[in-house]
Design a protein around this motif. Structure first.
Motif, PDB file in Angstrom:
ATOM      1  N   VAL A   1      12.810  10.812   0.609  1.00 27.51           N
ATOM      2  CA  VAL A   1      11.737  11.771   0.379  1.00 27.51           C
ATOM      3  C   VAL A   1      11.011  11.428  -0.916  1.00 27.51           C
ATOM      4  O   VAL A   1      11.631  11.262  -1.970  1.00 27.51           O
ATOM      5  N   LEU A   2       9.694  11.316  -0.816  1.00 28.00           N
ATOM      6  CA  LEU A   2       8.839  11.082  -1.973  1.00 28.00           C
ATOM      7  C   LEU A   2       7.873  12.255  -2.107  1.00 28.00           C
ATOM      8  O   LEU A   2       7.439  12.824  -1.107  1.00 28.00           O
ATOM      9  N   ASP A   3       7.550  12.608  -3.322  1.00 27.13           N
ATOM     10  CA  ASP A   3       6.575  13.673  -3.538  1.00 27.13           C
ATOM     11  C   ASP A   3       5.179  13.161  -3.214  1.00 27.13           C
ATOM     12  O   ASP A   3       4.771  12.091  -3.691  1.00 27.13           O
ATOM     13  N   ALA A   4       4.457  13.920  -2.411  1.00 29.86           N
ATOM     14  CA  ALA A   4       3.088  13.533  -2.070  1.00 29.86           C
ATOM     15  C   ALA A   4       2.198  13.619  -3.305  1.00 29.86           C
ATOM     16  O   ALA A   4       2.349  14.516  -4.133  1.00 29.86           O
ATOM     17  N   ALA A   5       1.284  12.692  -3.407  1.00 30.83           N
ATOM     18  CA  ALA A   5       0.327  12.685  -4.508  1.00 30.83           C
ATOM     19  C   ALA A   5      -0.916  13.479  -4.114  1.00 30.83           C
ATOM     20  O   ALA A   5      -0.927  14.177  -3.096  1.00 30.83           O
ATOM     21  N   SER A   6      -1.975  13.350  -4.889  1.00 27.52           N
ATOM     22  CA  SER A   6      -3.178  14.143  -4.673  1.00 27.52           C
ATOM     23  C   SER A   6      -3.968  13.722  -3.440  1.00 27.52           C
ATOM     24  O   SER A   6      -4.839  14.447  -2.984  1.00 27.52           O
ATOM     25  N   GLY A   7      -3.678  12.555  -2.898  1.00 25.48           N
ATOM     26  CA  GLY A   7      -4.363  12.093  -1.702  1.00 25.48           C
ATOM     27  C   GLY A   7      -3.566  10.995  -1.031  1.00 25.48           C
ATOM     28  O   GLY A   7      -2.636  10.440  -1.626  1.00 25.48           O
ATOM     29  N   PRO A   8      -3.903  10.646   0.211  1.00 24.57           N
ATOM     30  CA  PRO A   8      -3.135   9.634   0.942  1.00 24.57           C
ATOM     31  C   PRO A   8      -3.076   8.289   0.233  1.00 24.57           C
ATOM     32  O   PRO A   8      -2.018   7.649   0.214  1.00 24.57           O
ATOM     33  N   SER A   9      -4.179   7.826  -0.338  1.00 25.21           N
ATOM     34  CA  SER A   9      -4.168   6.509  -0.971  1.00 25.21           C
ATOM     35  C   SER A   9      -3.227   6.475  -2.161  1.00 25.21           C
ATOM     36  O   SER A   9      -2.506   5.492  -2.372  1.00 25.21           O
ATOM     37  N   ARG A  10      -3.183   7.555  -2.940  1.00 25.57           N
ATOM     38  CA  ARG A  10      -2.266   7.613  -4.075  1.00 25.57           C
ATOM     39  C   ARG A  10      -0.818   7.695  -3.587  1.00 25.57           C
ATOM     40  O   ARG A  10       0.088   7.083  -4.166  1.00 25.57           O
ATOM     41  N   SER A  11      -0.599   8.414  -2.501  1.00 26.23           N
ATOM     42  CA  SER A  11       0.747   8.508  -1.934  1.00 26.23           C
ATOM     43  C   SER A  11       1.222   7.150  -1.431  1.00 26.23           C
ATOM     44  O   SER A  11       2.401   6.799  -1.564  1.00 26.23           O
ATOM     45  N   VAL A  12       0.316   6.380  -0.853  1.00 22.65           N
ATOM     46  CA  VAL A  12       0.685   5.044  -0.394  1.00 22.65           C
ATOM     47  C   VAL A  12       1.017   4.145  -1.576  1.00 22.65           C
ATOM     48  O   VAL A  12       1.972   3.367  -1.531  1.00 22.65           O
ATOM     49  N   ARG A  13       0.241   4.255  -2.648  1.00 22.61           N
ATOM     50  CA  ARG A  13       0.533   3.466  -3.846  1.00 22.61           C
ATOM     51  C   ARG A  13       1.947   3.780  -4.347  1.00 22.61           C
ATOM     52  O   ARG A  13       2.715   2.878  -4.698  1.00 22.61           O
ATOM     53  N   ASP A  14       2.288   5.077  -4.359  1.00 22.17           N
ATOM     54  CA  ASP A  14       3.638   5.463  -4.771  1.00 22.17           C
ATOM     55  C   ASP A  14       4.681   4.894  -3.812  1.00 22.17           C
ATOM     56  O   ASP A  14       5.771   4.495  -4.229  1.00 22.17           O
ATOM     57  N   GLY A  15       4.335   4.856  -2.530  1.00 21.33           N
ATOM     58  CA  GLY A  15       5.251   4.310  -1.546  1.00 21.33           C
ATOM     59  C   GLY A  15       5.489   2.823  -1.739  1.00 21.33           C
ATOM     60  O   GLY A  15       6.625   2.351  -1.622  1.00 21.33           O
ATOM     61  N   VAL A  16       4.435   2.077  -2.036  1.00 19.44           N
ATOM     62  CA  VAL A  16       4.582   0.645  -2.283  1.00 19.44           C
ATOM     63  C   VAL A  16       5.430   0.414  -3.531  1.00 19.44           C
ATOM     64  O   VAL A  16       6.285  -0.474  -3.569  1.00 19.44           O
ATOM     65  N   GLU A  17       5.210   1.243  -4.551  1.00 22.14           N
ATOM     66  CA  GLU A  17       6.005   1.111  -5.774  1.00 22.14           C
ATOM     67  C   GLU A  17       7.481   1.409  -5.509  1.00 22.14           C
ATOM     68  O   GLU A  17       8.369   0.752  -6.063  1.00 22.14           O
ATOM     69  N   ALA A  18       7.752   2.376  -4.645  1.00 26.14           N
ATOM     70  CA  ALA A  18       9.135   2.778  -4.382  1.00 26.14           C
ATOM     71  C   ALA A  18       9.850   1.857  -3.403  1.00 26.14           C
ATOM     72  O   ALA A  18      11.041   1.570  -3.553  1.00 26.14           O
ATOM     73  N   LEU A  19       9.127   1.398  -2.375  1.00 25.01           N
ATOM     74  CA  LEU A  19       9.760   0.661  -1.279  1.00 25.01           C
ATOM     75  C   LEU A  19       9.432  -0.818  -1.265  1.00 25.01           C
ATOM     76  O   LEU A  19      10.103  -1.598  -0.593  1.00 25.01           O
ATOM     77  N   GLY A  20       8.375  -1.211  -1.983  1.00 19.71           N
ATOM     78  CA  GLY A  20       7.964  -2.601  -1.970  1.00 19.71           C
ATOM     79  C   GLY A  20       7.164  -2.952  -0.731  1.00 19.71           C
ATOM     80  O   GLY A  20       6.856  -2.115   0.115  1.00 19.71           O
ATOM     81  N   ALA A  21       6.834  -4.234  -0.628  1.00 22.65           N
ATOM     82  CA  ALA A  21       6.095  -4.754   0.516  1.00 22.65           C
ATOM     83  C   ALA A  21       6.958  -5.823   1.198  1.00 22.65           C
ATOM     84  O   ALA A  21       7.771  -6.468   0.535  1.00 22.65           O
ATOM     85  N   PRO A  22       6.807  -5.968   2.526  1.00 19.30           N
ATOM     86  CA  PRO A  22       5.809  -5.331   3.381  1.00 19.30           C
ATOM     87  C   PRO A  22       6.136  -3.867   3.684  1.00 19.30           C
ATOM     88  O   PRO A  22       7.302  -3.505   3.816  1.00 19.30           O
ATOM     89  N   LEU A  23       5.076  -3.082   3.771  1.00 18.25           N
ATOM     90  CA  LEU A  23       5.217  -1.651   4.020  1.00 18.25           C
ATOM     91  C   LEU A  23       4.259  -1.242   5.130  1.00 18.25           C
ATOM     92  O   LEU A  23       3.054  -1.475   5.047  1.00 18.25           O
ATOM     93  N   LEU A  24       4.817  -0.618   6.162  1.00 18.03           N
ATOM     94  CA  LEU A  24       3.999  -0.050   7.227  1.00 18.03           C
ATOM     95  C   LEU A  24       3.780   1.423   6.918  1.00 18.03           C
ATOM     96  O   LEU A  24       4.727   2.133   6.577  1.00 18.03           O
ATOM     97  N   VAL A  25       2.544   1.874   7.049  1.00 19.93           N
ATOM     98  CA  VAL A  25       2.210   3.264   6.752  1.00 19.93           C
ATOM     99  C   VAL A  25       1.643   3.927   7.994  1.00 19.93           C
ATOM    100  O   VAL A  25       0.782   3.365   8.679  1.00 19.93           O
ATOM    101  N   THR A  26       2.135   5.131   8.280  1.00 19.55           N
ATOM    102  CA  THR A  26       1.586   5.936   9.359  1.00 19.55           C
ATOM    103  C   THR A  26       1.629   7.392   8.935  1.00 19.55           C
ATOM    104  O   THR A  26       1.890   7.702   7.774  1.00 19.55           O
ATOM    105  N   THR A  27       1.358   8.293   9.870  1.00 19.00           N
ATOM    106  CA  THR A  27       1.275   9.713   9.545  1.00 19.00           C
ATOM    107  C   THR A  27       2.232  10.527  10.412  1.00 19.00           C
ATOM    108  O   THR A  27       2.574  10.119  11.533  1.00 19.00           O
ATOM    109  N   ALA A  28       2.627  11.674   9.900  1.00 23.28           N
ATOM    110  CA  ALA A  28       3.581  12.520  10.626  1.00 23.28           C
ATOM    111  C   ALA A  28       2.978  13.136  11.879  1.00 23.28           C
ATOM    112  O   ALA A  28       3.720  13.594  12.756  1.00 23.28           O
TER     113      ALA A  28
END
Length: 254
Positions: free
Chosen positions: A78-105
């Motif tokens: 679980v990661l805290d959502a940021a102010s928008g999707p692009s910022r949340s993805v940036r946090d996701g890349v920082e936490a999980l690294g690449a390659p990273l697949l992104v989708t929506t709930a």
């Protein structure tokens, strides 16, 4: 694309844009990720599809306590959502690294084969890839569905809520994504960022989607690829109550 590259981490965006979500209200839940479809929440359906597609680690970006609890129960990071999707993805890349697949709930119909086909079709040299489906493919799979389309010389296209950040430098695309988010209902403003020559090609009906995405990538210093999905239902998410009615009908028929 080699088999090892297909092993990836995944991020599910399940944050909130704030205010009342008409889909969640329509379904009688606090967040649309918790809508139950065929006995499972949308969040659980998406997570299972990603796991079956080969995701090693799956994280969820959340802003709602009930979604947080559901994600924990599923064993997801679980990661805290940021102010928008692009910022949340940036946090996701920082936490999980690449390659990273992104989708929506709210990608309620997501299937493992959509993911694996997408990853197989992303060029090896690409830093970032986005999956889209053409209008005729979507309408053949879901007649009458209403989507938002970007109209280019090679057809009208709708996004499929699947993005692949293949390399660490792909985060450079996120600033551009934030700008595109603001203009997603006005494609001419997106194209305007490409320069006057490209804008004129768009307005005259000579600009293809593939060329537009590639040029956007170059502006960010990246190799960006637009991937055409052969699966029309990949473009169907749950943005409005009518979408929920549609996916319920499709699941019942299946």
């Amino acid at each position: 694309m080699s088999a090892d590259v297909r092993r990836f981490n995944a991020l599910i965006l399940a944050g909130s844009r704030g205010g009342v979500d008409p889909v969640a209200t329509y379904a009688g839940v606090s967040h649309k990720a918790l809508i139950v479809l065929d006995g499972e929440t949308l969040l659980a359906r998406v997570a299972q599809a990603l796991q079956e597609a080969g995701a090693r680690t799956i994280a969820v970006s959340v802003s709602d306590d009930s979604v947080r609890a559901a994600a924990n129960a599923l064993g997801l990071i679980v990661l805290d959502a940021a102010s928008g999707p692009s910022r949340s993805v940036r946090d996701g890349v920082e936490a999980l690294g690449a390659p990273l697949l992104v989708t929506t709930a709210d990608h309620a119909l997501l299937q493992p084969e959509w993911v694996t086909r997408f990853l197989a079709d992303v060029p090896l040299q690409a830093d970032v890839g986005a999956l889209l489906a053409r209008q005729d493919v979507i309408e053949a799979a879901a007649p009458g569905t209403r989507r938002t389309y970007l109209r280019f010389a090679d057809g009208a296209w709708s996004g499929c809520n699947l993005f692949y950040f293949a390399t660490p430098r792909s985060v450079a695309a996120l600033d551009l994504w934030a700008q595109v988010e603001a203009d997603r209902k006005r494609p001419w403003r997106i194209v305007r960022r490409l320069g006057i020559g490209t804008l004129l090609r768009y307005l005259s009906g000579r600009l293809t989607l593939v060329a537009a995405i590639a040029h956007l990538g170059r502006l960010a210093g990246l190799d960006a690829a637009a991937i055409a999905s052969p699966f029309g239902l990949a473009a169907v998410d749950v943005d409005k109550p009518a979408d929920l009615d549609l996916v319920r009908t499709l699941v019942e028929k299946a």
